[in-house]
Design an enzyme around this catalytic site. Structure first.
Site, PDB file in Angstrom:
ATOM      1  N   ASP A  46      30.234 -19.781-143.386  1.00 14.51           N
ATOM      2  CA  ASP A  46      30.340 -21.137-142.831  1.00 14.51           C
ATOM      3  C   ASP A  46      29.251 -21.366-141.783  1.00 14.51           C
ATOM      4  OD1 ASP A  46      31.409 -19.574-140.853  1.00 14.51           O
ATOM      5  OD2 ASP A  46      33.347 -20.612-140.748  1.00 14.51           O
ATOM      6  N   SER A  47      28.423 -20.354-141.536  1.00 16.80           N
ATOM      7  CA  SER A  47      27.193 -20.576-140.759  1.00 16.80           C
ATOM      8  C   SER A  47      26.333 -21.643-141.425  1.00 16.80           C
ATOM      9  CB  SER A  47      26.392 -19.266-140.620  1.00 16.80           C
ATOM     10  OG  SER A  47      26.217 -18.656-141.883  1.00 16.80           O
ATOM     11  N   ASP A  85      33.275 -17.850-147.271  1.00 15.46           N
ATOM     12  CA  ASP A  85      34.103 -18.038-146.080  1.00 15.46           C
ATOM     13  C   ASP A  85      35.195 -19.066-146.319  1.00 15.46           C
ATOM     14  OD1 ASP A  85      33.651 -16.461-143.836  1.00 15.46           O
ATOM     15  OD2 ASP A  85      31.887 -17.608-143.213  1.00 15.46           O
ATOM     16  N   LYS A 114      36.433 -14.504-147.084  1.00 13.93           N
ATOM     17  CA  LYS A 114      36.429 -13.901-145.743  1.00 13.93           C
ATOM     18  C   LYS A 114      37.170 -14.851-144.808  1.00 13.93           C
ATOM     19  CE  LYS A 114      32.572 -13.702-143.036  1.00 13.93           C
ATOM     20  NZ  LYS A 114      32.988 -14.537-141.870  1.00 13.93           N
ATOM     21  N   GLU A 116      38.666 -15.141-140.492  1.00  8.74           N
ATOM     22  CA  GLU A 116      38.516 -14.614-139.137  1.00  8.74           C
ATOM     23  C   GLU A 116      39.885 -14.376-138.505  1.00  8.74           C
ATOM     24  OE1 GLU A 116      36.010 -17.301-136.900  1.00  8.74           O
ATOM     25  OE2 GLU A 116      34.382 -17.168-138.376  1.00  8.74           O
ATOM     26  N   GLU A 182      31.596  -8.523-135.378  1.00  8.68           N
ATOM     27  CA  GLU A 182      30.490  -9.330-134.839  1.00  8.68           C
ATOM     28  C   GLU A 182      30.468  -9.248-133.311  1.00  8.68           C
ATOM     29  OE1 GLU A 182      30.137 -13.281-136.440  1.00  8.68           O
ATOM     30  OE2 GLU A 182      28.468 -13.775-135.114  1.00  8.68           O
TER      31      GLU A 182
HETATM   32  O1  KIV Z   1      29.250 -17.462-141.458  1.00  7.05           O
HETATM   33  C1  KIV Z   1      28.563 -16.437-141.350  1.00  7.05           C
HETATM   34  O2  KIV Z   1      27.360 -16.418-141.654  1.00  7.05           O
HETATM   35  C2  KIV Z   1      29.210 -15.235-140.862  1.00  7.05           C
HETATM   36  C3  KIV Z   1      28.343 -14.059-140.550  1.00  7.05           C
HETATM   37  C4  KIV Z   1      27.654 -14.280-139.264  1.00  7.05           C
HETATM   38  C5  KIV Z   1      29.107 -12.784-140.573  1.00  7.05           C
HETATM   39  O3  KIV Z   1      30.389 -15.216-140.702  1.00  7.05           O
END
Ligand code: KIV
Length: 282
Positions: A46-47, A85, A114, A116, A182
């Site tokens: 989600d970056s 994500d 993924k 969090e 992280e």
């Molecule tokens: O969203 C992302 O790119 C991430 C990484 C920084 C692990 O969660």
């Protein structure tokens, strides 16, 4: 036929002490380049909210955004395992997580999701794993909680470090197949990695993790001035791209592009006949 990396392959890498390389990617071309590089895992993170959409956090990213980008990534690669994500608030309840993970896996085609958070996510992870959804956890600095924890190194003190270790064990116990760590102190990440049987993937967590993940734009130097401390710039593609664009614009403005080599030919008499026929119509 190229076989996609599996979670069993990644578990074997951890067991054999072979470091795992993971990178974010958000589109077809990037995924095809990752495929050529031999990198093991792609994260459609989600970056993308920040590096693709220009937002100032990951919070506005939607499940539809992740699906859109994951579909492009899936078309570009056949070997790396692809993890997508679950965005902010898309897994607040186990039922949300099940619905949205199902969309990521069936509509977009990723192999894992993924999410969090620590022990509080155990029930959600159990529910996902029970339905056949592989889950990667994410601890330490968790960007979706930036407004509560702040953007800084986490778990520096012993209480918080012990809590993080308990969280990591809880994720593993709940069935997570890997955990991203992280922005935590390197010795803590190494201690967690020793105590987990599943791989840890570090970003700003030192060399003692089972593998590393980096954001595409940071690693390849797409920004002029922003280099997070935990990143190493392997290329400065931003400068390369701007240089190329400047040369292109200069060539266009000065008549050096396109040349005959970039253009389709036509015999003069063919053109004359075409123009003549138009004349006749007047
Ligand atoms: O969203 C992302 O790119 C991430 C990484 C920084 C692990 O969660």
């Amino acid at each position: 036929m190229v076989r996609r990396n599996s979670i069993a392959d990644l578990a074997a890498m951890k067991a054999e002490g072979r470091p795992i390389a993971m990178i974010t990617a958000y589109d077809y071309t990037a995924a095809a380049l990752v495929e050529r590089s031999g990198i093991d895992l792609i994260l459609v993170g989600d970056s993308l909210g920040m590096v693709m959409q220009g937002r100032d956090s990951t919070l506005p990213v939607t499940v539809d955004d992740i699906i859109y980008h994951t579909k492009m990534v899936m078309r570009g690669c056949s070997r790396p395992l692809v993890i997508s994500d679950l965005p902010f608030m898309s897994y607040a309840q186990p039922s949300d997580a099940l619905r949205n993970a199902a969309r990521l896996m069936t509509e977009a085609g990723c192999q894992s999701v993924k999410l969090e958070g620590g022990a509080a996510r155990a029930a959600t992870i159990e529910a996902l794993v029970a339905e056949g959804v592989p889950v990667m956890g994410h601890l330490g600095f968790t960007p979706q909680s930036v407004n509560t924890i702040g953007m800084k190194v986490q778990a520096r003190e012993s209480d918080a470090a012990a809590r993080l270790l308990r969280d990591a064990l809880a994720l593993q116990e709940a069935g997570a197949w890997a955990v991203v760590l992280e922005l935590i102190p390197a010795p803590l990440a190494a201690a967690i990695t020793e105590r987990l049987s599943v791989p840890t993937i570090g970003i700003g967590a030192g060399a003692g993790c089972s593998g590393q993940v980096q954001v595409w734009h940071d690693l390849l130097g797409l920004y002029e001035d922003f280099v997070p401390r935990h990143t190493r710039r392997y290329r400065t593609l931003g400068d390369e791209i701007v240089g190329g664009l400047e040369e292109y614009a200069d060539d266009v403005r000065n008549g050096r592009f396109p040349t005959a080599a970039n253009s389709a030919k036509m015999d003069a008499d063919v053109l004359q006949r075409a123009l003549g026929s138009l004349e006749g119509e007047r």
